[in-house]
Write an enzyme that holds these catalytic residues in place. Sequence first.
Site, PDB file in Angstrom:
ATOM      1  N   PHE A 160      -3.720  -4.217  -2.332  1.00  0.00           N
ATOM      2  CA  PHE A 160      -4.420  -3.806  -1.432  1.00  0.00           C
ATOM      3  C   PHE A 160      -6.028  -3.870  -1.683  1.00  0.00           C
ATOM      4  O   PHE A 160      -7.111  -3.772  -0.793  1.00  0.00           O
ATOM      5  CB  PHE A 160      -4.418  -2.164  -0.904  1.00  0.00           C
ATOM      6  CG  PHE A 160      -4.550  -1.344  -1.985  1.00  0.00           C
ATOM      7  CD1 PHE A 160      -5.902  -0.727  -1.859  1.00  0.00           C
ATOM      8  CD2 PHE A 160      -3.813  -0.777  -3.025  1.00  0.00           C
ATOM      9  CE1 PHE A 160      -6.632  -0.032  -2.930  1.00  0.00           C
ATOM     10  CE2 PHE A 160      -4.649   0.134  -4.026  1.00  0.00           C
ATOM     11  CZ  PHE A 160      -5.776   0.556  -3.931  1.00  0.00           C
ATOM     12  N   LYS A 184       2.208 -12.854   1.352  1.00  0.00           N
ATOM     13  CA  LYS A 184       2.879 -11.293   1.707  1.00  0.00           C
ATOM     14  C   LYS A 184       1.475 -10.548   1.384  1.00  0.00           C
ATOM     15  O   LYS A 184       1.581 -10.188   0.224  1.00  0.00           O
ATOM     16  CB  LYS A 184       3.881 -11.292   1.029  1.00  0.00           C
ATOM     17  CG  LYS A 184       4.770 -10.177   1.823  1.00  0.00           C
ATOM     18  CD  LYS A 184       4.152  -9.074   1.866  1.00  0.00           C
ATOM     19  CE  LYS A 184       4.134  -7.946   1.012  1.00  0.00           C
ATOM     20  NZ  LYS A 184       3.391  -6.940   1.121  1.00  0.00           N
ATOM     21  N   GLU A 187       0.562  -4.244   2.783  1.00  0.00           N
ATOM     22  CA  GLU A 187       0.606  -3.718   3.988  1.00  0.00           C
ATOM     23  C   GLU A 187      -0.464  -2.621   4.391  1.00  0.00           C
ATOM     24  O   GLU A 187      -0.467  -2.049   5.418  1.00  0.00           O
ATOM     25  CB  GLU A 187       2.107  -3.111   3.965  1.00  0.00           C
ATOM     26  CG  GLU A 187       2.261  -1.923   3.140  1.00  0.00           C
ATOM     27  CD  GLU A 187       2.828  -2.297   1.894  1.00  0.00           C
ATOM     28  OE1 GLU A 187       2.242  -3.435   1.360  1.00  0.00           O
ATOM     29  OE2 GLU A 187       3.762  -1.654   1.099  1.00  0.00           O
ATOM     30  N   CYS A 292      -9.251  -3.980 -10.446  1.00  0.00           N
ATOM     31  CA  CYS A 292      -8.214  -3.996 -11.690  1.00  0.00           C
ATOM     32  C   CYS A 292      -9.195  -4.495 -12.932  1.00  0.00           C
ATOM     33  O   CYS A 292      -8.916  -4.444 -13.989  1.00  0.00           O
ATOM     34  CB  CYS A 292      -7.283  -5.215 -11.735  1.00  0.00           C
ATOM     35  SG  CYS A 292      -8.193  -6.830 -11.256  1.00  0.00           S
TER      36      CYS A 292
HETATM   37  P1  NAD Z   1       1.303  -2.838  -5.798  1.00  0.00           P
HETATM   38  O1  NAD Z   1       1.983  -2.919  -7.024  1.00  0.00           O
HETATM   39  O2  NAD Z   1       1.752  -1.238  -5.187  1.00  0.00           O
HETATM   40  O3  NAD Z   1       1.700  -3.891  -4.605  1.00  0.00           O
HETATM   41  C1  NAD Z   1       1.327  -5.214  -4.604  1.00  0.00           C
HETATM   42  C2  NAD Z   1       1.994  -6.009  -3.969  1.00  0.00           C
HETATM   43  O4  NAD Z   1       3.412  -5.757  -4.183  1.00  0.00           O
HETATM   44  C3  NAD Z   1       1.907  -5.671  -2.251  1.00  0.00           C
HETATM   45  O5  NAD Z   1       1.941  -6.673  -1.222  1.00  0.00           O
HETATM   46  C4  NAD Z   1       3.180  -4.583  -1.925  1.00  0.00           C
HETATM   47  O6  NAD Z   1       3.765  -4.722  -0.800  1.00  0.00           O
HETATM   48  C5  NAD Z   1       4.217  -5.121  -3.172  1.00  0.00           C
HETATM   49  N1  NAD Z   1       5.336  -4.195  -3.638  1.00  0.00           N
HETATM   50  C6  NAD Z   1       4.976  -2.875  -3.672  1.00  0.00           C
HETATM   51  N2  NAD Z   1       6.042  -2.374  -4.125  1.00  0.00           N
HETATM   52  C7  NAD Z   1       7.164  -3.310  -4.349  1.00  0.00           C
HETATM   53  C8  NAD Z   1       8.357  -3.288  -5.019  1.00  0.00           C
HETATM   54  N3  NAD Z   1       8.952  -2.248  -5.464  1.00  0.00           N
HETATM   55  N4  NAD Z   1       8.853  -4.537  -4.919  1.00  0.00           N
HETATM   56  C9  NAD Z   1       8.270  -5.773  -4.387  1.00  0.00           C
HETATM   57  N5  NAD Z   1       7.110  -5.822  -4.063  1.00  0.00           N
HETATM   58  C10 NAD Z   1       6.432  -4.733  -3.931  1.00  0.00           C
HETATM   59  O7  NAD Z   1       0.008  -2.785  -5.972  1.00  0.00           O
HETATM   60  P2  NAD Z   1      -1.434  -2.220  -5.157  1.00  0.00           P
HETATM   61  O8  NAD Z   1      -1.385  -0.680  -5.044  1.00  0.00           O
HETATM   62  O9  NAD Z   1      -1.491  -2.880  -3.812  1.00  0.00           O
HETATM   63  O10 NAD Z   1      -2.569  -2.643  -6.045  1.00  0.00           O
HETATM   64  C11 NAD Z   1      -3.417  -1.936  -7.045  1.00  0.00           C
HETATM   65  C12 NAD Z   1      -2.569  -2.374  -8.418  1.00  0.00           C
HETATM   66  O11 NAD Z   1      -2.831  -3.813  -8.386  1.00  0.00           O
HETATM   67  C13 NAD Z   1      -3.266  -2.060  -9.741  1.00  0.00           C
HETATM   68  O12 NAD Z   1      -2.486  -1.713 -10.523  1.00  0.00           O
HETATM   69  C14 NAD Z   1      -3.986  -2.936  -9.979  1.00  0.00           C
HETATM   70  O13 NAD Z   1      -4.450  -2.976 -11.402  1.00  0.00           O
HETATM   71  C15 NAD Z   1      -3.413  -4.057  -9.695  1.00  0.00           C
HETATM   72  N6  NAD Z   1      -4.262  -5.279  -9.680  1.00  0.00           N
HETATM   73  C16 NAD Z   1      -4.137  -6.108 -10.487  1.00  0.00           C
HETATM   74  C17 NAD Z   1      -5.008  -7.429 -10.484  1.00  0.00           C
HETATM   75  C18 NAD Z   1      -5.108  -8.180 -11.737  1.00  0.00           C
HETATM   76  O14 NAD Z   1      -5.707  -9.167 -11.615  1.00  0.00           O
HETATM   77  N7  NAD Z   1      -4.489  -7.887 -12.858  1.00  0.00           N
HETATM   78  C19 NAD Z   1      -6.054  -7.542  -9.622  1.00  0.00           C
HETATM   79  C20 NAD Z   1      -6.025  -6.739  -8.630  1.00  0.00           C
HETATM   80  C21 NAD Z   1      -5.143  -5.730  -8.432  1.00  0.00           C
END
Ligand code: NAD
Length: 504
Positions: A160, A184, A187, A292
């Site tokens: 997000f 994808k 959401e 991140c």
């Molecule tokens: P998230 O892990 O909750 O979700 C990421 C994506 O995975 C979304 O599209 C979500 O719908 C999907 N998802 C969520 N739960 C899932 C599951 N159980 N199984 C399969 N798919 C699933 O992350 P978020 O809250 O949207 O974003 C924040 C996180 O992203 C933080 O931990 C941040 O550090 C990380 N992030 C990392 C980087 C990087 O470059 N390393 C960059 C941006 C964000």
Amino acid sequence: MTTTEDTRTDEVTLVQHRIGGAVTSENPERAGDVYDPATGRVTKQVAFASPDTVDRAVAAAAGAYPAWRDMPLARRARTMFAFRELLQQHKEELARLITAEHGKVLSDAMGEVERGGEVVDFACGLPHLLKGEFSENVSTGVDTYSIRQPLGVVAGITPFNFPAMVPMWMFPIAIACGNAFILKPSEKAPSAPNMLVELFERAGLPAGVMNVVHGDKVAVDSLLLHKDVAAVSSVGSTPVARYIYEAASGAGKRVQALGGAKNHMVVMPDADMDATADAVVGSAYGSAGERCMAISAVVAVGPAGDALIDAVKPRIKALHVDAGTADGAEMGPLVTGAHRDKVVSFVDAGVSEGAELVLDGRDAAAGSDGFFLGPCLFDHVEPSMSIYQEEIFGPVLSVVRVETFDEAVELVNSNPYGNGTAIFTSSGAAARAFQREIQVGMVGINVPIPVPMAFYSFGGWKNSLFGDAHVHGMDGVRFYTRSKVVTSRWPAPPAGSQLGFPTN
Ligand code: NAD
């Protein structure tokens, strides 16, 4: 610009998928709420894809792939240039969509679109990026050359916190390389991704080369296991990244899965304390800490601790927390009420575990239904405390004090994450030792958020990345193509078969 939403009720629009060049019009079995974080109100709903919807998206991509792969490089590049122009023209519209669903301040959202657009700039150079190698006469009359070919249908799963930039880390390069793409997005902020595809199609991208399916784990799992998806790029939290890596690589796909972070900034006593304090405040509280690459732990060496706390306190108190579109706002709300509450629970835990809460932002939401939390600053944080151990992903900064440079390096290196880090110092020797010894993928020297430019690759080490390839730059090109080496002989071979192993 037309929107990619259907009206579901009079008040709330439904963000739909975009498959095969058109917005879908189905009435989904499941949908999620999308909030305006500044008001706390539900402003839209987003359709959640079923496995059947994902199947349709993959079929559309697979159908569009052969013609796109075969399109001459110069024409593909022209489509990328046209997309780049449209992106520039619609930058502010995209940024407003991001602010409306994510909450970050408008200037920050504009910056996000700009940084994502730099990957499009890079991808415009695809004819050069896809050049192979050629060795003439490797044996008598024999030439060898290598070529890079696309993989087919590839998928991207994004978080997000950068609804436009993180997708743009992936799809411009994947598509420039000749693949078809399925995105994808999160959401929680689904509208900007739809607009990106719409702009790309207006730039001439054939229908079906890029598709967006919205949803949750159901959509993700369908992509991870789909037989016609060749590779998966994902960015998200570490548990989800690990899961995606294991599931998709288990299904035989190429995977790069970027995870969470706990980024440290080491502050040496010889650092320019004013410049360092500015850098700390910007990198810890920008985008309300939902980056991140945010700095969430400062490691202050010796006397740097007191000097830094004195310098940052007035700066943090002066931060203007407000709706992302408000005049002068520097820090907006968090993305959802649930996330704000989780971050507050970390602040509560830090207090009960004995850290010194120098600045408490928990009252910032008083009188507002928005998901606000003011900046929080902890001093004398111990590495055993949960506020140090966990990725909080909010405006909460921990200061850990150590006596020596070696202790600081040891602390950073023993952390399970390895996304970004920085050192602030006026010593070239300390900076050089730091960049050599530190076990982190992206390092800043007097630069707080060392996000590489698009022509380098972005990615962390350890629990911040599963897989071998970082995103964008040449790693991106390598990830979205596979190399083939051709050995060719055109002169007439000597008469008769040769059963011995060929030598030179
Ligand atoms: P998230 O892990 O909750 O979700 C990421 C994506 O995975 C979304 O599209 C979500 O719908 C999907 N998802 C969520 N739960 C899932 C599951 N159980 N199984 C399969 N798919 C699933 O992350 P978020 O809250 O949207 O974003 C924040 C996180 O992203 C933080 O931990 C941040 O550090 C990380 N992030 C990392 C980087 C990087 O470059 N390393 C960059 C941006 C964000």
